[in-house]
Design a protein around this motif. Structure first.
Motif, mmCIF file in Angstrom:
data_model
loop_
_atom_site.group_PDB
_atom_site.id
_atom_site.type_symbol
_atom_site.label_atom_id
_atom_site.label_comp_id
_atom_site.label_asym_id
_atom_site.label_seq_id
_atom_site.Cartn_x
_atom_site.Cartn_y
_atom_site.Cartn_z
ATOM 1 N N PHE A 1 4.701 -117.870 122.710
ATOM 2 C CA PHE A 1 4.528 -119.156 122.590
ATOM 3 C C PHE A 1 3.127 -119.591 121.877
ATOM 4 N N LYS A 2 2.459 -118.632 121.290
ATOM 5 C CA LYS A 2 1.409 -118.978 120.689
ATOM 6 C C LYS A 2 1.248 -119.891 119.646
ATOM 7 N N ASP A 3 2.482 -119.979 118.911
ATOM 8 C CA ASP A 3 2.693 -121.124 117.850
ATOM 9 C C ASP A 3 3.473 -122.243 118.378
ATOM 10 N N ASN B 1 6.837 -133.301 124.772
ATOM 11 C CA ASN B 1 7.670 -132.818 123.621
ATOM 12 C C ASN B 1 7.077 -131.239 123.343
ATOM 13 N N SER B 2 7.803 -130.102 122.989
ATOM 14 C CA SER B 2 7.253 -128.987 122.641
ATOM 15 C C SER B 2 8.010 -128.630 121.373
ATOM 16 N N TYR B 3 7.310 -127.788 120.400
ATOM 17 C CA TYR B 3 7.857 -127.402 119.155
ATOM 18 C C TYR B 3 7.255 -125.988 119.240
ATOM 19 N N THR B 4 8.106 -125.043 119.026
ATOM 20 C CA THR B 4 7.627 -123.630 119.164
ATOM 21 C C THR B 4 8.293 -122.796 118.112
ATOM 22 N N LYS B 5 7.240 -122.193 117.143
ATOM 23 C CA LYS B 5 8.083 -121.254 116.025
ATOM 24 C C LYS B 5 8.186 -119.909 116.517
ATOM 25 N N ILE B 6 9.381 -119.552 116.779
ATOM 26 C CA ILE B 6 9.933 -118.233 117.071
ATOM 27 C C ILE B 6 9.335 -117.302 115.774
ATOM 28 N N THR B 7 9.956 -117.534 114.865
ATOM 29 C CA THR B 7 9.881 -116.946 113.502
ATOM 30 C C THR B 7 9.621 -118.078 112.670
ATOM 31 N N PRO B 8 9.524 -117.812 111.198
ATOM 32 C CA PRO B 8 9.490 -118.840 110.189
ATOM 33 C C PRO B 8 10.706 -119.478 110.282
ATOM 34 N N VAL C 1 13.114 -119.338 112.727
ATOM 35 C CA VAL C 1 13.903 -120.022 114.114
ATOM 36 C C VAL C 1 12.714 -120.684 114.947
ATOM 37 N N TRP C 2 13.331 -121.903 115.262
ATOM 38 C CA TRP C 2 12.325 -122.809 116.155
ATOM 39 C C TRP C 2 13.087 -123.131 117.483
ATOM 40 N N LEU C 3 12.007 -123.577 118.658
ATOM 41 C CA LEU C 3 12.743 -124.110 119.789
ATOM 42 C C LEU C 3 11.942 -125.171 119.955
ATOM 43 N N TYR C 4 12.699 -126.116 120.523
ATOM 44 C CA TYR C 4 12.131 -127.547 120.785
ATOM 45 C C TYR C 4 12.628 -128.044 122.190
ATOM 46 N N GLY C 5 11.821 -128.739 123.010
ATOM 47 C CA GLY C 5 12.018 -129.249 124.341
ATOM 48 C C GLY C 5 11.402 -130.524 124.408
ATOM 49 N N GLN C 6 12.011 -131.463 125.328
ATOM 50 C CA GLN C 6 11.451 -132.662 125.712
ATOM 51 C C GLN C 6 11.899 -132.869 127.246
ATOM 52 N N LEU C 7 10.591 -133.020 127.787
ATOM 53 C CA LEU C 7 10.873 -133.352 129.178
ATOM 54 C C LEU C 7 10.608 -134.931 129.510
ATOM 55 N N TYR D 1 7.623 -130.229 107.060
ATOM 56 C CA TYR D 1 7.368 -130.577 108.571
ATOM 57 C C TYR D 1 6.980 -131.957 109.028
ATOM 58 N N VAL D 2 7.482 -132.283 110.236
ATOM 59 C CA VAL D 2 7.538 -133.600 110.632
ATOM 60 C C VAL D 2 7.082 -133.405 112.155
ATOM 61 N N PHE D 3 5.591 -133.740 112.504
ATOM 62 C CA PHE D 3 5.167 -133.369 113.665
ATOM 63 C C PHE D 3 5.586 -131.879 114.405
ATOM 64 N N ASN D 4 5.451 -130.955 113.226
ATOM 65 C CA ASN D 4 5.457 -129.534 113.643
ATOM 66 C C ASN D 4 6.987 -129.290 114.020
#
Length: 633
Positions: free
Chosen positions: A116-118, A155-162, A164-170, A212-215
């Motif tokens: 999750f460093k990115d 809101n979370s935006y995670t770059k797993i690889t260039p 593959v991205w993972l998004y979340g919203q609580l 990119y839009v808000f990463n």
């Protein structure tokens, strides 16, 4: 795997990342003339390497993976002192020696965090207020609560690889005044509770671009899996919410053409509004029974039987009870006949005892049949059969009773507006659906949409819709937009295939990242019942298009929450005032909106709905809405 001499491995590591300050000689077998002298001395000075008990370094000795893992672990402990290039080399080594680091117990401390460093976190805080009506029509008694509160999102935006991205919203809602907070499907139980509103991953193929839009990662050529946002058209008045499933997108969503296909479940359907169409209206058999009993009063009064007003009232209640206890319509004649016969016998017995013609109840029961026949010319059984036959006939011929009974499930007492849609209560109310859209965007010039949506499974007969939308920039400050939607399913409410449209104009261009930017928008919205699906982009539009009576009283029975489109139809049917020319539900209204960004990350918004009516031309109250929304990282 081939082992490297220790000195070569360390020197290669340090010399390929950066140069180091000269340290004192730490080992007897490493001299200033050795090519690895600077790297070895620096690492010894930093405590990364220890050497051997005899004071030698033995740089020509081959090292094991475990020994290399120890060195990497020590470097990781000093990560804050490394340069950018050194950190990049260390990241690669920590991945290559993950197994050894796990054995050393440092994998969790470093590598788990490295995933999750990115990750970028964007926080969204909104305060808003508006009146929430229990009956929004001007010609009726109504009241409203001030729906005032907060919404907070992480809101979370995670770059797993260039790719593959993972998004979340609580998300959580909090009321400020103890009233139910404005929001589709919001309840008092939700107050202060966090929910996972979005959670999805995307895989990007093709050329990796810096779009990119808000990463949020690459916006073109994606496969999307999870719970992700979905909007229909430009304005989102028909649907603007979440969708759980899988989707695929070809093309760039923000420039040029993009085709998007998704299948799964729509999550922001307005359950209070759509529930009766899916699950039916519980308790409607009781309401129909009350109406049938009331209609029976006239028949009983004109039957020629010696019945007092009290007798008529009791018999009408008996008939209502007979209908209400019937679980199969084929049993209805027999139940009415049996219950009416019992009631007529009891009434005759009471009269015989009261008049003194019978000394007690046993004697009165023996005399009841003959006494009733002498007064009416018919036996109790014959009279009961006649009443039952007449009432059953009304269920088959009376428009008022026939409308109620045509969709009635006698086994559970629920009324189904669409007889071919029976979605049991307790099932997931998220609607299975397939969505397809094509969007073409010429930035700062125009964009147009073509889209279609079809619900699946038991609710398939309700929605099969298509639509189109266009937005055009006249100049840098002025734009116009329009949208049209058609539901190809014929719905029984108004016996039509409903449609909706909206058009409007916008002056200005609001951007949350541009201080002092603003926009004023004026829209006209026309939405027939059956074209709004929930989760609109406007809380005012939600209230107009999906107005819910908080307590609908039908034939003296509290039916609880009920959408106005169905309640008004049933009220007209029960009162005998319904006609093919009447239309129910839906809304036509004007919506003015002003948005202003006083500083970067803060947006103020005010909306005002006015000149609103339903499709039956019933006037609605004007509604205001204000909010302040802040984004911060």
């Amino acid at each position: 795997m081939k082992r490297l001499p220790l000195g070569a491995a360390l020197a290669a590591l340090m010399l390929t990342t950066s140069s180091f300050v000269m340290a004192n000689n730490a080992f007897s077998d490493v001299t200033p003339d050795d090519w690895s002298y600077k790297a070895v001395s620096q690492l010894a000075d930093e405590g990364v390497i220890d050497g051997y008990p005899d004071g030698t370094f033995k740089g020509n000795k081959n090292i094991t993976r475990y020994e290399m893992g120890q060195i990497v672990a020590r470097l990781m402990a000093k990560e804050d002192t490394l340069t950018t290039d050194q950190k990049a080399t260390l990241d690669k080594l920590s991945s290559d020696y993950a197994g050894e680091l796990d054995t050393l117990g440092v994998r969790v401390d470093k590598l788990e965090n490295q995933v999750f460093k990115d990750t970028t976190f964007l926080y969204d805080f909104r305060a808003s207020a508006m009146p929430s009506y229990d009956n929004i029509f001007k010609d009726s008694e109504h009241d409203h609560d001030d729906s005032t509160g907060f919404r907070f999102r992480v809101n979370s935006y995670t770059k797993i690889t260039p790719r593959v991205w993972l998004y979340g919203q609580l998300e959580t809602h909090m009321s400020m005044n103890g009233k139910s907070f404005t929001g589709v499907n919001a309840t008092d139980a939700d107050d202060g509770e966090f929910k996972l509103n979005r959670f999805f991953t995307t895989y990007h193929w093709g050329d990796v671009k810096d779009h990119y839009v808000f990463n949020k990662g690459p916006t073109d050529d994606n496969i999307i899996i999870g719970r992700f946002p979905m909007r229909m058209g430009v304005t989102g008045y028909t649907y603007d919410g979440e969708f759980t499933g899988i989707g695929v997108q070809f093309g760039d969503y923000f420039k040029g053409g993009a085709l998007r296909i998704a299948t799964g479940r729509a999550n922001n359907i307005n359950y209070d509004y759509t529930g009766p169409m899916m699950h039916g209206v519980a308790g409607m058999k009781s309401a129909a029974a009350q109406l049938a009993g009331a209609l029976a009063k006239n028949q009983l009064s004109q039957s020629g039987m010696p019945l007092t007003p009290s007798d008529v009232d009791k018999l009408s209640q008996t008939i209502s009870s007979s209908i209400n206890r019937t679980t199969n319509i084929n049993d209805l004649p027999g139940n009415i006949k049996s219950d009416v016969s019992t009631a007529l016998t009891a009434s005759t017995v009471q009269k015989l005892i009261a008049s003194g013609m019978a000394r007690d109840e046993t004697e009165a029961k023996a005399m009841a049949g003959a006494a009733f026949q002498s007064q009416t010319g018919h036996t109790i059984d014959e009279s009961s059969s006649a009443i039952a036959s007449s009432l059953v006939g009304q269920f088959q011929t009376s428009k008022r009773l026939q409308t109620l009974a045509s969709g009635l499930d006698w086994s559970n007492g629920s009324y189904y507006p669409m007889s071919n849609v029976h979605m049991p209560l307790g099932e997931d109310e998220d609607v299975p659906a397939t969505f397809i859209s094509y969007k073409f965007v010429a930035p700062k010039q125009y964009e147009f949409h073509l889209y279609g949506a079809k619900v699946n499974g038991p609710v398939d007969p309700i929605v099969k819709a298509w639509g189109g939308a266009l937005s055009y920039n006249i100049n840098d400050h002025l734009s116009i937009h329009g949208e049209y939607l058609k539901n190809m399913r014929r719905l029984p409410l108004n016996n039509e295939k409903p449609h909706s449209f909206n058009f409007g104009i916008t002056f200005g261009d609001v951007d949350i990242l541009k201080p002092h930017s603003y926009a004023f928008t004026l829209d006209h919205v026309y939405s027939q019942a059956g074209t709004y699906f929930g989760g609109s982009s406007s809380d005012i539009a939600d209230q107009y298009m999906s107005h819910i009576y908080k307590h609908w009283i039908f034939n003296g029975i509290d039916m609880g929450k009920m959408p106005a489109y169905l309640a008004d139809k049933m009220n007209a049917v029960a009162a005998g005032t319904d006609s093919p020319e009447k239309n129910y539900g839906g809304a036509k209204f004007n919506l003015a909106r002003f948005e202003y960004v006083p500083m970067k990350g803060l947006k103020l918004k005010a909306e005002y709905g006015f000149r609103a009516e339903d499709m039956g031309d019933r006037k609605m109250e004007n509604v205001w809405y204000v909010e302040a929304q802040a984004f911060f990282m």
